[in-house]
Design a protein around this motif. Structure first.
Motif, PDB file in Angstrom:
ATOM      1  N   ASP B 201       0.813  -1.218   0.000  1.00  0.00           N
ATOM      2  CA  ASP B 201       0.000   0.000   0.000  1.00  0.00           C
ATOM      3  C   ASP B 201       0.844   1.264   0.000  1.00  0.00           C
ATOM      4  O   ASP B 201       0.319   2.364   0.168  1.00  0.00           O
ATOM      5  N   LEU B 203       2.562   2.386  -2.486  1.00  0.00           N
ATOM      6  CA  LEU B 203       2.335   3.059  -3.770  1.00  0.00           C
ATOM      7  C   LEU B 203       0.822   3.152  -3.965  1.00  0.00           C
ATOM      8  O   LEU B 203       0.071   2.265  -3.549  1.00  0.00           O
ATOM      9  N   ILE B 204       0.395   4.240  -4.597  1.00  0.00           N
ATOM     10  CA  ILE B 204      -1.035   4.429  -4.868  1.00  0.00           C
ATOM     11  C   ILE B 204      -1.523   3.320  -5.791  1.00  0.00           C
ATOM     12  O   ILE B 204      -0.937   3.096  -6.858  1.00  0.00           O
ATOM     13  N   GLN B 205      -2.568   2.628  -5.375  1.00  0.00           N
ATOM     14  CA  GLN B 205      -3.111   1.543  -6.180  1.00  0.00           C
ATOM     15  C   GLN B 205      -4.210   2.046  -7.096  1.00  0.00           C
ATOM     16  O   GLN B 205      -5.189   2.632  -6.612  1.00  0.00           O
ATOM     17  N   ASP B 208      -7.708   1.580  -6.002  1.00  0.00           N
ATOM     18  CA  ASP B 208      -8.124   2.449  -4.899  1.00  0.00           C
ATOM     19  C   ASP B 208      -8.462   3.846  -5.408  1.00  0.00           C
ATOM     20  O   ASP B 208      -9.425   4.476  -4.943  1.00  0.00           O
ATOM     21  N   VAL B 209      -7.674   4.312  -6.361  1.00  0.00           N
ATOM     22  CA  VAL B 209      -8.000   5.595  -7.006  1.00  0.00           C
ATOM     23  C   VAL B 209      -9.409   5.508  -7.584  1.00  0.00           C
ATOM     24  O   VAL B 209     -10.252   6.386  -7.354  1.00  0.00           O
ATOM     25  N   ASN B 212     -12.240   5.839  -5.208  1.00  0.00           N
ATOM     26  CA  ASN B 212     -12.482   7.219  -4.801  1.00  0.00           C
ATOM     27  C   ASN B 212     -13.246   8.008  -5.870  1.00  0.00           C
ATOM     28  O   ASN B 212     -14.057   8.875  -5.551  1.00  0.00           O
ATOM     29  N   LEU B 230      -5.203  12.489  -2.455  1.00  0.00           N
ATOM     30  CA  LEU B 230      -5.047  11.078  -2.072  1.00  0.00           C
ATOM     31  C   LEU B 230      -3.559  10.769  -1.957  1.00  0.00           C
ATOM     32  O   LEU B 230      -2.794  11.046  -2.880  1.00  0.00           O
ATOM     33  N   ARG B 231      -3.175  10.194  -0.824  1.00  0.00           N
ATOM     34  CA  ARG B 231      -1.755   9.798  -0.694  1.00  0.00           C
ATOM     35  C   ARG B 231      -1.650   8.544   0.181  1.00  0.00           C
ATOM     36  O   ARG B 231      -2.483   8.316   1.059  1.00  0.00           O
ATOM     37  N   PRO B 232      -0.626   7.746  -0.088  1.00  0.00           N
ATOM     38  CA  PRO B 232      -0.433   6.550   0.737  1.00  0.00           C
ATOM     39  C   PRO B 232      -0.188   6.932   2.200  1.00  0.00           C
ATOM     40  O   PRO B 232       0.393   7.993   2.483  1.00  0.00           O
TER      41      PRO B 232
END
Lengths: 237, 237, 237, 237
Positions: B201, B203-205, B208-209, B212, B230-232
């Motif tokens: 987690d 790195l931005i997945q 998950d983006v 959102n 959005l940030r890890p």
């Protein structure tokens, strides 16, 4: 449902606080309802079941320690901690020349010292369990100091500073810290008196606020949001 | 599912663009996949079904007009419009003295002129139907102009200006406009080469983006968010 | 005075541009006056003496290269570089649906590509001489994208991104880069028509703007300001 | 010089406070030097002449009232009011779990309640005379809440909120209110110990800070700056 985790709502009035408590209750949380008086919170606790009403004055360090002890002894482990003290309910805009310094300190305390003190009791356990969210309610006055709003801006900025410092320290430890800015009038009798022609969604609805708080708690770990500004579609900004 | 509404993803690469397309497809949207080349989008369209691959160069006004015509004639009414052109995939940081002015203009065009032109075609229908979202993908470079990042900061700021102006003009007309800032490295082979020790987690997945983006489209009208960073959890900021 | 150094004013109209040129001329600078047409700048150059009027279209890379060559061959070494192209003089607010994409690109070019290209010619010498300032004029639209102002916000944001990236890259090399935000109406016949009752200081005075530009160039190296917002005492913000 | 006007420096230590007092003294101001102890301020007052040392604890409302009375009875009319209490001199970064709530309240009080209370005494006269400046010293912690800096960020944000609210209320009444952010280490023995290789201008020089304060007080009324960020040329930001 097993109610093995607690959501603490510090500052539980009949608006956003109650809506947030209801929403986390529906998600299977035991809820701890903190308020200066337990008139409203006791009846809300009865309504919800799996809830504990606790009196707590967030501007008073001793009262906070007692509330923390009660939460830790009577409730399941804390997973969500909501600071919802706004206390702007009786606020009237006015020149900063008229602010009573002692009242200002009381309000700042309830928005920063109090949340800090309660977090000092509850955060270490959340970090140990590597899971949890701390959610702070802010307002337009968190974004800007406006003429005649110094009395709310000063405590609101102090709250934001705490939230942001906490986020930068504790997000890497697995705790999601968010500062939610309600940038508009929240539905209430008083708001309807000012804005009698407002449509149903033109005022911020507490149930919608609550849905966003639950969303933040469930937001995937690779995409966490620190500051979430919420405003009605029609709001000028 | 009936697929009576379309989600346009302008800028559909194999990372966030594909994830966003998949997510809206699962929500019952027909998806229109816009990309400069249709190699990837054609195979993604086949995989998804109820999808249309359309070639479009967002820095070229004529190409945009043709894509808009195709969307309007071949797809159900547009309800979601995603601008996901980043094109930073080949970007290497470097002094601003080395930037080619013509390349800069091409990149700015793809991030502001292009999204504006496509919106001019598609927004009026969304306003008429009183429903819809326009979602712009931004990055760290949308928040600050850093040394050696002028080549991405300038187009990114131009995109944010468009998004913010559009939000203030069209939110009161019922269109939810959001600017999503991905403040961290997005999962990819290249990112893993830089950060071989990153956890799952960290790195931005893209999925998950995408979650959102769907959340923003469904956010209740009394609590709309314009800018979503959005940030890890582990990211320094 | 010896006039051994040059101040380039790119975008010299009769308002702020002329006032800035006058102020640096008084400080002993040779001034290079860049404008699309030389009608006004020629007469200003005559008035000032020690000044060179140069035609230059900041949205055109070739025109910029020619102007740079002229500056380098005919003027003393450049110590101050002012980008004052606003071009909002003919701007009328309006829905973003009516913006002509090609006009938008022209305006963005004049605010970011052009200043970048001219800086690519002139900055290396300033860095070599370890002394100099690059000053960018911004406006309210540099701070926020407002409804009906997309046409100025998009170029203004692109300009700010360039300025900020340049500041972070070149301040450590001894070049002071500033972005000055004029957050109010500037004195002009047109502004007086809108605000007939404005007092003498209620509109931004070009000579006051110019005094701030000179101040920035002289600001001590241990206390440099990147962004300087200027607004009349009476302005709402 | 006639010394018909006073500059109050609330928080006068040997660094920025003394430099600011010296600079306004040179501009012809009587200076009132407020500090918790008068050891340093007495000797500075002797050095300057036309200066009054006054003990004042900015976290104590009664002490403030006494100081205000002394200023009003012993000094010429106040034209400049500087709040320079940082008190970060003994600060050591550390987890927010270790902050003493009572110490936090004391620090917040000195940065917001105290400046508010002193302003309530002195501002009405300044407004009546239609002239004056109120200048607040901030720091990096005024811009962001960082990990391990909650103890300075919370008071700093509260100070910024007061300054911004005051600016929006009192600028239209002719009082220039500014919040100056010192975004870097200030020259001091302690700073030199951390950064032994820093060049002469790599640390913020108190005399340069003071020059900026005088500049703000003299800034033309049509171009007032509220927030002025100052950082060394070499500073990373």
């Amino acid at each position: 449902m097993s109610f093995l985790k607690t959501c603490v709502v510090a500052g539980t009035g009949p608006g956003n606080g109650a809506a947030i408590a209801r929403a986390f209750s529906k998600e299977g949380f035991h809820v701890a309802l903190l308020s200066r008086s337990n008139t409203f919170t006791s009846s809300l606790a009865s309504e919800l079941g799996n809830a504990t009403a606790i009196t707590c004055d967030l501007s008073d360090e001793i009262s906070i320690a007692q509330a923390a002890k009660k939460i830790e002894s009577e409730c399941p482990p804390v997973e969500v901690l909501v600071f919802n003290a706004g206390g702007a309910s009786t606020f009237r805009p006015g020149t900063l020349l008229d602010i009573q310094p002692s009242e200002l300190i009381k309000s700042i305390s309830a928005r920063s010292m109090g949340p800090l003190a309660l977090s000092q009791h509850l955060l270490p356990g959340m970090v140990e369990r590597k899971k949890g969210s701390v959610l702070f309610t802010g307002a337009t006055a968190s974004l800007r100091g406006s003429a005649n709003f110094a009395f709310v801006a000063i405590p609101s900025f102090s709250c934001k500073a705490l939230a942001e410092s906490m986020a930068r320290e504790f997000m890497p430890k697995g705790i999601h810290v968010s500062h939610i800015v309600l940038d508009g009038a929240v539905e209430s009798e008083r708001a309807r008196q000012w804005m009698p022609n407002a449509g149903p969604d033109d005022l911020i609805q507490p149930k919608d606020v609550a849905a966003n708080y639950v969303m933040l708690h469930n937001q995937p770990r690779s995409t966490w949001t620190f500051e979430l500004v919420l405003r009605p579609a029609v709001e000028k900004w």
